[in-house]
Enzyme design. Structure first.
Site, mmCIF file in Angstrom:
data_model
loop_
_atom_site.group_PDB
_atom_site.id
_atom_site.type_symbol
_atom_site.label_atom_id
_atom_site.label_comp_id
_atom_site.label_asym_id
_atom_site.label_seq_id
_atom_site.Cartn_x
_atom_site.Cartn_y
_atom_site.Cartn_z
ATOM 1 N N HIS A 178 36.626 36.585 47.195
ATOM 2 C CA HIS A 178 36.862 37.366 45.987
ATOM 3 C C HIS A 178 36.821 36.433 44.779
ATOM 4 O O HIS A 178 36.852 35.206 44.917
ATOM 5 C CB HIS A 178 38.227 38.055 46.077
ATOM 6 N N HIS A 235 38.367 35.242 35.069
ATOM 7 C CA HIS A 235 38.909 36.460 35.660
ATOM 8 C C HIS A 235 39.204 37.443 34.539
ATOM 9 O O HIS A 235 40.032 37.179 33.679
ATOM 10 C CB HIS A 235 40.170 36.132 36.462
#
Length: 701
Positions: free
Chosen positions: A300, A335
């Site tokens: 991820h 992110h």
């Protein structure tokens, strides 16, 4: 190979200088940069450090824990200090597992090169040794001696031996300990030195359970003939096809005594009771369609954007990159909607090109390793990705397919096109190419809609919550869907701490790409690491046949019973040299117990544990048998966990090892433990006996 190491320690100029020691700067952060004196121990297996040349030293790291050595230019931390510390004088020691790197800066380029060459030489030598050769090296025994020798005079008094026993997790009757001490003290000096300590240690580690096993196969209790040894391999170890030539090869490899080799007197402690080994090469069929028939090791988006995070994910075959517009049209990676650090997209692609293809397992020859780099772009200009970013790519060491998703503010996927690396450049690919696995992302609506409107080269993404719900509501339909189309599952957005979910639940339904937060250690990553240890660790695992059949009747929530069911009997016999949980408590000794867990379909998930052994982490004995009934062994993972019993609070974790049930070898085996970060805890292990029976039997424990 062990003799080659000893030869190099006395002849290689770099290693000789490292054994003398050098002053270097240890760098932990921009504000923590301290001088330390590093020295390679004479065993060639450990490096110690002290605050000064003649200061009190302590272990820094073991060579067997080192993955690789990098130069200063490849360290993000050292690059951030380039104006203060010369990059040419820096280097990084990278460890196995998820432990932190060690950044060092030498006093000169020449000294840095000495350590880089020397450490890499040692890593190569140790890597080429088998597990038993590593244990036979004197390094870790030398570590114990130096820890016990409190005044560092090269001798050990009985008082120091008593202190060492506590450090080694041994509680022993004082009279018995003193008798062993006197037997080893052949010089009658009242202290132990060198070989005397080795003999004391050998007396300390005699194992009654192994001697009993040896005598049960030996006619005279003194030796094993070749035929007796073959009986042991075939009957107990279930090596049905074992030949005399193979038995002689094992004897030659493991029996240190020439007389033992002549008399066929192998040490059963060392032979064939080693780790329930997974073949080190690719052994599964790798010619099947890549999109649907393999479980694919997937990462991820790293919460903390850094190049190092992508280097550490190099065992993965699918890596996600969160791409955003940056200054002057330069794409950046971070992110989304967080305050995390930002790095250039071109640096990520260059890093992937450099490191992604290094983890190529034996058995594939020079065949190129496939990689999928999922670049999720947010309002990012696609032309930029093929222009400036492509020109900045360093070394293209293979090819990769990159699924590119352009995402709107509402979060829906609006378009998709691929690009790939070729001759060190990032090339846009508007049409299908023979070099690129083209994957178009599509929005999942229903299984019926997918069958009617989608194709095999398209991919659907699911949050873990949605995927689990589909498994419960329509498990068989999900299995059939994953037999013809690729599914990717990602962690819930509520996992702000980068925690993980259990990937086993998704593998049970045939989901190919189950994305994990690779940086977060724990039970879930133990399962993931164990699953992808098989097939040579190449990152691809062939799904069972019932998960590759688009007409399959398999339902992970309701598997048809019996489904090639097995009964698994595990006798947990003993443990060896288990580490202390809290090293700050010198007098404390662990009370170990062993927990065995099965992870698979819901009906197979189970756990059992032994009783705890009071005050003995050195050679605890359990002798307990645990019984598991496994309906679907093809999907079952087996996890051994050693815990320190605590009646006041939760038991403390000591070590674990996880592997697929289908890879578990029968017979007597040593399970060598790993830390929470996946680093070897050698020589810590547990000794077990494994028996696998076809069909379901009643619990015999």
């Amino acid at each position: 190979m062990a003799s080659l190491l000893q030869d190099r320690l006395t002849t290689d100029q770099d290693l000789l200088l490292m054994q003398e020691g050098m002053l270097m700067r240890k760098v932990r952060s921009k504000s923590w940069k301290k001088l330390r004196y590093f020295r390679l121990q004479n065993d060639g297996m450990t490096v110690w450090h002290a605050r000064q040349a003649r200061g009190s030293a302590k272990p820094s790291f073991s060579i067997s824990d080192v993955d690789t050595i990098r130069n200063g230019h490849d360290s993000e931390l050292l690059r951030s200090l380039a104006e203060e510390l010369p990059l040419e004088q820096g280097f990084t020691v990278v460890f196995h597992g998820r432990g932190s790197n060690l950044d060092l800066v030498a006093n000169s380029v020449e000294e840095a090169q000495i350590w880089m060459r020397g450490l890499q030489l040692l890593v190569d030598l140790v890597t080429s040794m088998d597990h038993q050769e590593r244990l036979d090296q004197p390094g870790w025994l030398s570590d114990w001696f130096q820890r016990g020798d409190k005044n560092q005079d090269g001798k050990m008094t009985f008082q120091e031996v008593q202190r060492l026993l506590h450090l080694m997790n041994v509680e022993m009757d004082q009279e018995y300990a003193f008798s062993l001490f006197q037997e080893a003290d052949t010089s009658q000096s009242g202290t132990l030195e060198g070989e005397e300590f080795v003999q004391f240690y050998k007396a300390l580690t005699k194992r009654a359970e192994v001697q009993e096993l040896f005598e049960s196969f030996s006619a005279d209790g003194q030796k094993l003939t070749l035929l007796e040894f073959l009986d042991f391999l075939r009957e107990e170890q279930k090596e049905r096809d074992c030949t005399s030539d193979l038995a002689l090869e094992l004897i030659d490899r493991y029996e240190p005594s020439d007389s033992g080799k002549r008399n066929q007197l192998p040490l059963l402690l060392k032979i064939e009771t080693s780790q329930p080994s997974l073949p080190p090469h690719i052994y599964q069929d790798m010619t099947q369609p890549l999109e649907t028939t393999y479980f694919i090791c997937s990462s991820h988006t790293p919460t903390n954007s850094s190049v190092e995070a992508y280097i550490r994910a190099r065992g993965c075959r699918c890596v996600e990159v969160d791409v955003w517009d940056g200054p002057n049209g330069e794409p950046v990676v971070y992110h989304g909607h967080t305050l995390t650090s930002r790095i250039l997209f071109k640096d990520v692609v260059a890093t992937v090109a450099q490191y992604a293809f290094q983890v190529v397992a034996p058995g594939w020859g020079h065949r190129k390793m496939n990689l999928r780099l999922g670049a999720v772009a947010h309002t990012c200009n696609p032309s930029t990705l093929g222009g400036r970013s492509g020109e900045a790519v360093g070394r293209g060491l293979g090819w990769m397919a990159i699924s590119f998703f352009s995402q709107t503010a509402e979060g829906s996927i609006s378009s998709s096109f691929p690009f790939y690396l070729q001759k060190s450049k990032l090339i846009l690919c508007p049409a299908l190419s023979s070099l690129v696995t083209y994957l178009k992302s599509v929005s999942f609506r229903s299984f019926t809609h997918s069958k009617e409107h989608y194709h095999f080269y398209e991919i659907s993404s699911f949050s873990e919550t949605k995927a689990k719900r589909l498994i419960k509501e329509a498990g068989n339909e999900f299995v059939q869907h994953n037999a013809w189309q690729l599914s990717r599952v990602y962690p819930s957005g509520l996992r702000t701490d980068s925690s993980n979910y259990n990937p086993q639940e998704l593998w049970n339904a045939g989901c190919q790409m189950v994305a994990m937060n690779m940086q977060t250690a724990g039970l879930e990553m133990d399962i993931c690491d164990g699953h992808f240890r098989q097939n040579g660790g190449c990152g691809y695992v062939l799904k069972p046949d019932f998960l590759r059949d688009a007409q399959s009747s398999f339902d992970p929530e309701r598997p048809i019973s019996p489904f090639k069911a097995q009964t698994l009997l595990i006798q947990v016999i003993s443990g060896q040299q288990l580490p202390k949980v809290d090293k700050t408590k010198e007098g404390s000794i662990v009370d170990p117990l062993v927990r065995v867990q099965i992870f698979g379909v819901r009906l197979d998930t189970a756990r059992q544990e032994t009783n705890y052994v009071d005050n003995n982490g050195f050679n605890p004995y359990w002798g307990q048998t645990l019984c598991f009934r496994v309906l679907v062994p093809e999907l079952a993972m087996l996890r051994f966990v050693v815990m320190d019993y605590d009646w006041k609070s939760r038991n403390d974790f000591i070590g674990q090892y996880t592997l697929p049930c289908t890879c578990m070898q029968q017979g007597y085996r040593h399970i060598h433990l790993l830390s929470k970060d996946g680093i070897s805890l050698r020589p810590a292990s547990i000794f077990v006996y494994i028996s696998i029976r076809e069909g379901l039997e009643e619990d015999e424990s």
